[in-house]
Structure formats: structure tokens, C-alpha cells
Design a protein around this motif. Structure first.
Motif, mmCIF file in Angstrom:
data_model
loop_
_atom_site.group_PDB
_atom_site.id
_atom_site.type_symbol
_atom_site.label_atom_id
_atom_site.label_comp_id
_atom_site.label_asym_id
_atom_site.label_seq_id
_atom_site.Cartn_x
_atom_site.Cartn_y
_atom_site.Cartn_z
ATOM 1 N N PHE A 196 -13.696 -61.650 25.013
ATOM 2 C CA PHE A 196 -13.523 -60.929 23.769
ATOM 3 C C PHE A 196 -14.925 -60.722 23.192
ATOM 4 C CE2 PHE A 196 -9.663 -63.268 24.596
ATOM 5 C CZ PHE A 196 -8.676 -62.327 24.378
ATOM 6 N N SER A 197 -15.244 -59.493 22.790
ATOM 7 C CA SER A 197 -16.641 -59.120 22.579
ATOM 8 C C SER A 197 -16.772 -58.145 21.421
ATOM 9 C CB SER A 197 -17.173 -58.481 23.878
ATOM 10 O OG SER A 197 -18.357 -57.770 23.685
ATOM 11 N N PHE A 198 -18.027 -57.933 20.991
ATOM 12 C CA PHE A 198 -18.411 -56.824 20.113
ATOM 13 C C PHE A 198 -19.332 -55.924 20.924
ATOM 14 C CE2 PHE A 198 -17.931 -59.412 15.956
ATOM 15 C CZ PHE A 198 -16.605 -59.022 15.855
ATOM 16 N N SER A 199 -19.112 -54.621 20.866
ATOM 17 C CA SER A 199 -19.874 -53.704 21.718
ATOM 18 C C SER A 199 -21.350 -53.648 21.350
ATOM 19 C CB SER A 199 -19.270 -52.298 21.644
ATOM 20 O OG SER A 199 -19.337 -51.795 20.319
ATOM 21 N N SER A 200 -21.709 -53.973 20.102
ATOM 22 C CA SER A 200 -23.109 -53.879 19.673
ATOM 23 C C SER A 200 -23.791 -55.242 19.601
ATOM 24 C CB SER A 200 -23.185 -53.204 18.295
ATOM 25 O OG SER A 200 -22.489 -53.975 17.323
ATOM 26 N N CYS A 201 -23.128 -56.294 20.073
ATOM 27 C CA CYS A 201 -23.642 -57.662 19.942
ATOM 28 C C CYS A 201 -24.551 -58.025 21.112
ATOM 29 C CB CYS A 201 -22.467 -58.638 19.863
ATOM 30 S SG CYS A 201 -22.934 -60.371 19.992
ATOM 31 N N PRO A 202 -25.809 -58.420 20.865
ATOM 32 C CA PRO A 202 -26.706 -58.776 21.969
ATOM 33 C C PRO A 202 -26.286 -60.052 22.690
ATOM 34 C CG PRO A 202 -27.733 -59.260 19.851
ATOM 35 C CD PRO A 202 -26.472 -58.517 19.539
ATOM 36 N N PHE A 203 -25.609 -60.971 21.987
ATOM 37 C CA PHE A 203 -25.107 -62.179 22.639
ATOM 38 C C PHE A 203 -24.040 -61.812 23.666
ATOM 39 C CE2 PHE A 203 -26.650 -63.470 18.471
ATOM 40 C CZ PHE A 203 -27.425 -64.579 18.773
ATOM 41 N N CYS A 204 -23.179 -60.869 23.324
ATOM 42 C CA CYS A 204 -22.145 -60.409 24.256
ATOM 43 C C CYS A 204 -22.787 -59.714 25.452
ATOM 44 C CB CYS A 204 -21.178 -59.466 23.547
ATOM 45 S SG CYS A 204 -20.300 -60.213 22.151
ATOM 46 N N LEU A 205 -23.797 -58.896 25.187
ATOM 47 C CA LEU A 205 -24.495 -58.212 26.280
ATOM 48 C C LEU A 205 -25.110 -59.218 27.237
ATOM 49 C CD1 LEU A 205 -25.664 -55.602 27.564
ATOM 50 C CD2 LEU A 205 -27.652 -55.905 26.076
ATOM 51 N N ARG A 206 -25.750 -60.255 26.703
ATOM 52 C CA ARG A 206 -26.384 -61.266 27.559
ATOM 53 C C ARG A 206 -25.345 -61.975 28.425
ATOM 54 N NH1 ARG A 206 -30.994 -64.189 26.582
ATOM 55 N NH2 ARG A 206 -31.745 -62.148 25.887
ATOM 56 N N ALA A 207 -24.206 -62.346 27.838
ATOM 57 C CA ALA A 207 -23.168 -63.041 28.604
ATOM 58 C C ALA A 207 -22.574 -62.125 29.678
ATOM 59 C CB ALA A 207 -22.074 -63.545 27.666
ATOM 60 N N LYS A 208 -22.329 -60.871 29.345
ATOM 61 C CA LYS A 208 -21.794 -59.919 30.326
ATOM 62 C C LYS A 208 -22.771 -59.745 31.487
ATOM 63 C CE LYS A 208 -19.538 -57.158 26.728
ATOM 64 N NZ LYS A 208 -19.669 -55.906 25.933
ATOM 65 N N THR A 209 -24.049 -59.565 31.147
ATOM 66 C CA THR A 209 -25.066 -59.337 32.176
ATOM 67 C C THR A 209 -25.157 -60.513 33.136
ATOM 68 O OG1 THR A 209 -26.341 -57.948 30.647
ATOM 69 C CG2 THR A 209 -27.499 -58.814 32.566
ATOM 70 N N LEU A 210 -25.137 -61.736 32.598
ATOM 71 C CA LEU A 210 -25.196 -62.914 33.455
ATOM 72 C C LEU A 210 -24.012 -62.969 34.413
ATOM 73 C CD1 LEU A 210 -26.427 -65.822 31.130
ATOM 74 C CD2 LEU A 210 -27.491 -65.034 33.246
ATOM 75 N N LEU A 211 -22.822 -62.787 33.890
ATOM 76 C CA LEU A 211 -21.634 -62.891 34.728
ATOM 77 C C LEU A 211 -21.589 -61.779 35.770
ATOM 78 C CD1 LEU A 211 -19.018 -63.814 31.985
ATOM 79 C CD2 LEU A 211 -19.774 -65.282 33.856
ATOM 80 N N GLN A 212 -21.977 -60.573 35.386
ATOM 81 C CA GLN A 212 -21.882 -59.444 36.302
ATOM 82 C C GLN A 212 -23.025 -59.422 37.306
ATOM 83 O OE1 GLN A 212 -21.705 -56.342 33.345
ATOM 84 N NE2 GLN A 212 -19.473 -56.305 33.320
ATOM 85 N N GLU A 213 -24.247 -59.672 36.846
ATOM 86 C CA GLU A 213 -25.402 -59.565 37.735
ATOM 87 C C GLU A 213 -25.612 -60.826 38.571
ATOM 88 O OE1 GLU A 213 -29.021 -58.353 36.005
ATOM 89 O OE2 GLU A 213 -28.242 -56.487 35.185
ATOM 90 N N GLU A 214 -25.536 -61.975 37.928
ATOM 91 C CA GLU A 214 -25.853 -63.212 38.630
ATOM 92 C C GLU A 214 -24.715 -63.678 39.537
ATOM 93 O OE1 GLU A 214 -28.692 -64.660 38.635
ATOM 94 O OE2 GLU A 214 -29.677 -63.527 37.052
ATOM 95 N N TYR A 215 -23.460 -63.365 39.166
ATOM 96 C CA TYR A 215 -22.326 -63.913 39.903
ATOM 97 C C TYR A 215 -21.387 -62.846 40.458
ATOM 98 C CZ TYR A 215 -23.954 -68.154 37.648
ATOM 99 O OH TYR A 215 -24.740 -69.200 37.218
ATOM 100 N N GLY A 216 -21.676 -61.580 40.183
ATOM 101 C CA GLY A 216 -20.830 -60.516 40.715
ATOM 102 C C GLY A 216 -19.420 -60.529 40.176
ATOM 103 N N ILE A 217 -19.248 -60.994 38.935
ATOM 104 C CA ILE A 217 -17.926 -61.144 38.347
ATOM 105 C C ILE A 217 -17.413 -59.801 37.829
ATOM 106 C CG2 ILE A 217 -16.601 -62.212 36.488
ATOM 107 C CD1 ILE A 217 -17.349 -64.153 38.659
#
Length: 490
Positions: A219-240
């Protein structure tokens, strides 16, 4: 909850006074940090210098003095109002999920608010709600004013500054303090007021359905940098492949945020789940510690693997008989970690570490698609490591700048070196595919800019053949013949 009504009304008045004071501070400040200074008013060591006021100095001074006197009354009154209002509506307190290594269990049917008829709220309560929504409007304007302008350099991001999500940032420190005690109750109070009256059972069912039907749910906010960081980690680092519910874009988003606050004890985003009984938390805190914190501690991969989140179909660039996605993600992380251990851009790397990085690149190479030179490239790519001497590694005199590769179209690109935001060297080039693994690069022009103003441009004559060793949607490894490792910026 057992206090007489007169006490409750007195507390609500204190909350209203706090809301008015906060509104005055928002008017007299240039950013939310002015409000943060108000919340911590009276501290012997202020968190940061007072921001320059947008209103005349006299107005700012008056608002600041009012904030100093009423700061504690505002926090205490608003928090107590939240408790009294919650008790009056028979709302159940949410589970606190901030302790480390403790899983958060949310059982179906638990933690529901009464769906019976809601009595009309008193006039003062309605005034408070109106004031909270007025502050929301001011906050949205503040977010819009401070948001980054989308560009190639930031990957098209248009939200709040990305550096706010750093674990040691001022914004993160303020956020951590607000996750417990009166400030957390105040945030829940505001979330409830913004959500208004809603069908608690339906919103609870929506949350349960989202969490239960996805291996990783955020659950996220589209303009939130904390959400962006968490998404990037999961998608880039782990291919989630995670499911994301943007609370600021969905019709029921405000109600979802309020209900999540009651379940987890925090209204901040993101709220990331591995099924109904494991709350990873936010970015740097909450739940089991937060996505970025668990990643930094080396604990995230085991959690994802245990819940089956690392398994799944391979992306488009793998043949059906190709390597396992989890293994490829592990190899990519190993290479990126070694590159991060090297000095900036690889300048001055020891011979032993050079060998380790080369071996990691070789281990990843067999996992590449069959035609890496023909892969479509776009966006901005940051240099992680290279063995090239001279300007290609970003070294300008005694300084090492930031090196990026920006793709203009399928044929044209620019290699750029920027030093302290002052000096920028831009090497414009054109590429032509020779075969499945090699491209020919022809250099066209060199441009030099100082403080964003071009001061020099020169035509070039030169070319080279680059071998593509590994290419996917976010990582490239190539020989020019020097080794280069680049990562796409999201």
C-alpha cells in the motif's frame, strides 16, 4: 474513555487550538519542515535553522511564538481527542507492529470497527475536521511545490525529493519519532478525519483480499520517496512482481490508510505485506523493520524466499529452459555489491577486487538473452564500475564525477560526466549494431557546460567496437574493451 463529556469537550478545544496554530505556521512557512519545527518547539537544540518565511517577518514571528506556547497543548489535545472520539464510536485499537522480529498476525474478522449507525458528530468536531482538510490542501500544495520535475536524469520521477528516503535524512528522523506515542495518535486522528465515514467492513475486506491474493502487497503513495525506494529495492534487487495499491489515487485510498493505521499502529506509507501474517513494514521502519532496513541487514532475501515470493515465471528475455530467476537475481546482487565495494566508478580499485568483479560478471554472462546487442535501450543509465582509464571513468583532474549514459533514441546517446553540479562534459555518440553481441560506436561531438551554460563544443573523429556481455531491463555489462557495469535509473 471514561472521562465526563465536559473533559472531552475541553480536550477537543485544545485540539482545535492546535489545528489553528498549525494552520498559521503552514501559512508562514515555506515547507513542511517549518511545521516540524513547530511540533518540536521548545527544544533546546532545534532540528534545523528556522526556514525563511513566505509571509512578512512580523506574521511569521507571531505564528512562531504562538506555536511555542501551544505546541504541547496541540499535540496532547489532538491525541486525546483521537482517543475520546475513537472510544465514543466504539473503535477498536489496532495492533502495534513496531517491534523487531515479531510477526504481525491479522486474522480474518479481527480488528473491525462497528458498522452500526454513526451518530451525528458535534459542531466542534465538524469544525476540527474542516480544519484538518484545510491543512491537507496546504500540504498538497507544499508537496507539489517541492516535488522534483520529471526528467531523464531522475527517471521521470515527479514526487517529493528522493533523498528524503535515506535512512539518515532529517525527514526519516522526524518520521521515526512520529511513529509512536502522541504523535502517532495525532496522525491516526488526522487520517480518520480525512477518511470521513466509510464502510469499515467493506474496507477491511478490500485490504484482506489484496494481501491474501498477492505474494507481495504494498500500500503506497504515488509521490512518496519512501514508497519509491521500497518498490525499487524489491523490483530491482529481487526481481519481485509486487501488487501496489496507491492510496492517493484510489477512491477508497484514504479509508484504506486509516484502517491500515488501526491494524499496524502506523499511517505512514508504504505498508508492505508478505501474506496476511507477515508485515515487512515501511521503507526504513515499522513491522519487521522496513524493506530497506531488512535489505541492508541481509534478512530480506530469506523472508522473501520463505514466503515463496522469489519464485515465479521468468521475464521475457529468458528462454523457457533458461536459468532460474532467483539465481539470476542473486548473481546480479553479487555483482552490484562488489561494484559498490569499489571506489567511485572503479577509480583506484585494487587488483584483487578487480578480479572478483570480473569473475562475478563472467558468472552472470551465461544468463543473458541470446542477442544482447539488439536489446532496446532507453532512459538514463548510471555507471557503477569500470576499468577504463582517463575521462571515461569520470576522473577530471583530482575529482571523480558522476557518469551517466543517456539514450536519445535507438541510435543516438550521450555519455555525460558531471562534477559537483558545476562542470558537465557531454560526449555525443551514435551506435550501430554489428551482430548479436557487438555494436560500433562513433563519437560525434564533445560539449562542455558550466552551471548549465554551454561554453565549448567540438566535433570529434573516433570510433570503437563494444561487446555486450549481459543486458536486461536494468543492468548492463560490456567490454569497450575495458569492463563497464551500468544500472538503469528508475
Amino acid at each position: 474513555a471514561k472521562w465526563p463529556m465536559s473533559h472531552a469537550k475541553a480536550i477537543e478545544k485544545a485540539g482545535l487550538l492546535g489545528v489553528a496554530t498549525t494552520a498559521a505556521l503552514v501559512v508562514s512557512s515555506t515547507s513542511w519542515r517549518g511545521v516540524a519545527d513547530f511540533v518540536f518547539a521548545g527544544s533546546a537544540a532545534p532540528l534545523r535553522p528556522a526556514p525563511a518565511p513566505a509571509a512578512p517577518l512580523e506574521v511569521a514571528a507571531i505564528a512562531s511564538n504562538i506555536g511555542s506556547v501551544c505546541g504541547m497543548a496541540a499535540v496532547t489535545g489532538m491525541a486525546a481527542s483521537a482517543i475520546v472520539a475513537s472510544s465514543a464510536r466504539r473503535r477498536l485499537p489496532g495492533a502495534t507492529a513496531g517491534r523487531r522480529r515479531i510477526r504481525v498476525a491479522v486474522l480474518a474478522g479481527e480488528d473491525r470497527r462497528s458498522t452500526g449507525a454513526v451518530a451525528e458528530r458535534p459542531l466542534l468536531d465538524q469544525i476540527v475536521t474542516g480544519a484538518v482538510r484545510a491543512i491537507e490542501v496546504a500540504e498538497l500544495k507544499r508537496v507539489e511545490a517541492q516535488s522534483e520535475a520529471p526528467s531523464e536524469a531522475n527517471g521521470g520521477w515527479s514526487g517529493e525529493p528522493r533523498e528524503w528516503a535515506d535512512a539518515d535524512s532529517l525527514t526519516q528522523r522526524i518520521s521515526s519519532v512520529s511513529q509512536a506515542g502522541p504523535l502517532a495518535q495525532l496522525k491516526q486522528f488526522i487520517a480518520d478525519r480525512l477518511a470521513g465515514d466509510y464502510d469499515e467492513q467493506a474496507i477491511g475486506a478490500l485490504i484482506d483480499s489484496k494481501i491474501a491474493s498477492n505474494r507481495v502487497m504494498m500500500f503506497s503513495f504515488s509521490s512518496c520517496p519512501f514508497c519509491l525506494r521500497a518498490k525499487t529495492l524489491l523490483q530491482e534487487e529481487y526481481g519481485i512482481e509486487l501488487e501496489v495499491y496507491e492510496c492517493d489515487l484510489e477512491p477508497d485510498g484514504k479509508a484504506v490508510r486509516a484502517e491500515l493505521g488501526r491494524r499496524t499502529g502506523r499511517t505512514s506509507m508504504p505498508s508492505t505485506w508478505l501474506g496476511p501474517d507477515v508485515l515487512l513494514g515501511g521503507c526504513n521502519d515499522g513491522g519487521l523493520g522496513g524493506v530497506a532496513t531488512l535489505h541492508a541487514e541481509g534478512a530480506l532475501e530469506a523472508l522473501l524466499a520463505e514466503r515463496g515470493a522469489l519464485s515465479g515465471g521468468s521475464p521475457w528475455w529468458f528462454p523457457s529452459f533458461g536459468p532460474d530467476l532467483q539465481e539470476v537475481s542473486r548473481q546480479k546482487r553479487a555483482l552490484r555489491t562488489l561494484c559498490a565495494d569499489a571506489p567511485k566508478n572503479g577509480v583506484g580499485t585494487s587488483e584483487d577486487l578487480k578480479d572478483d568483479i570480473e569473475n562475478a560478471a563472467k558468472a552472470l554472462e551465461p544468463s543473458c538473452q541470446g542477442q544482447p546487442a539488439r536489446a532496446k535501450l532507453e532512459g538514463v543509465w548510471d555507471l557503477l564500475y569500470c576499468t577504463a582509464p582517463g575521462g571515461s571513468n569520470g576522473k577530471v583532474g583530482p575529482f571523480v564525477g558522476d557518469v551517466t549514459q543517456v539514450f536519445v533514441d535507438d541510435e543516438r546517446f550521450k555519455n555525460e560526466v558531471e562534477v559537483f553540479g558545476i562542470l558537465k562534459l557531454s560526449l555525443e555518440a551514435q551506435r550501430k549494431i554489428m551482430d548479436d553481441y557487438k555494436i560500433k560506436v562513433t563519437f560525434k561531438q564533445l560539449a562542455v557546460s558550466i552551471f548549465g551554460t554551454e561554453v565549448f563544443r567540438k566535433d570529434l573523429k573516433g570510433a570503437g567496437v563494444w561487446k555486450q556481455r549481459y543486458v536486461d531491463e536494468d543492468l548492463r555489462v560490456m567490454d569497450t574493451p575495458s569492463l563497464f557495469v551500468l544500472r538503469r535509473r528508475l
